[in-house]
Design an enzyme around this catalytic site. Sequence first.
Site: not given
Ligand code: BDR
Length: 322
Positions: A234
């Site tokens: 992400h």
């Molecule tokens: C986001 O939430 C966290 O788990 C990850 O680092 C990312 O920033 C994705 O929903």
Amino acid sequence: MTKVLIDCDPGHDDATAILYAAHHLDLVGITTVYGNQSVEKTTRNALSLTALLGIDVPVARGCEQPLLRPFRHGGDVHGKTGIDGAELPAPRQDVVDSHAVDFIIETARRYRDELVLCPIGPFTNVALAMRKEPRLAGWLRGISCMGGTTQVGNTTPVAEFNIWSDPEAADIVFRCGAPLWMVGLNVTRQVGITTHDIERLEAGGLVARTYGGLFGFFRQRLSEIHGLSTASLHDPCALVPFIAPELITYANCPVEIELGDGLTRGMTVCDFRNLTTAKLENIRARATTNCQVAISVDGRALVDHIMEAIVGWGDAGGAIGA
Ligand code: BDR
Ligand code: CA
């Protein structure tokens, strides 16, 4: 070279964003926040990552709680350290004296009109910095965040973790008036590390092997919890507009954060009517937009580009346990 400050909660994909930014951009600082784990743990992880990568980037510790409500951390996905799956070297530097909120303000003042702020964890530090220094938004070249979704969420059916963690903070940031890019789950879920990528990393040098171990854990957890077959990267997506803009397409779109207590709390409400009026006659688009929203990605090309940065990273950094 674009100057970037990453506000993060490392975190497997945060760790990837740090490497990707350090490889391609001028990474001038890292600020930490609670999120994937407590701020103690995310800060230690950030320091250990700078040791692993052998980079000399200041790290400032930030908030341990959202603005208004108690927090439930994301340890289910990222493990009890916040970055389970590989042993990281012990930190070789300490945090700077300033709190993350002050560090963000000072860095923006120093690199006026040049700095891109990348929130890739809950938005609490950035929102507080904006409240403390109302001129901050005007000093930034822009804000490029990972957060939200135009489709389904991961923390609730409609809300993504970073926004859901502190919707009031996200609301302050989304209304701040600075140029804003939002990349959400609708795009980042398509940027998935495969088991083949992981095997390739595990056959590499220390840094590549370490990321291979991290991705192995992360992929397993995402498979168990969300049924995904790949590990979604992400957070590095937020850097793409400044590294490889051809890989993600953004559309101009008004976005508001749902702050109510109901089922949709933390939803990023994207008003795509301006994109669809040709088909939906008689629907009037909003005149003003506050955001560029990511709508499509060449997922495999982006994974390959990130893999190149990891595999190509020298092993000048930390020996394990050093
Ligand atoms: C986001 O939430 C966290 O788990 C990850 O680092 C990312 O920033 C994705 O929903
Ligand atoms: Ca994150």
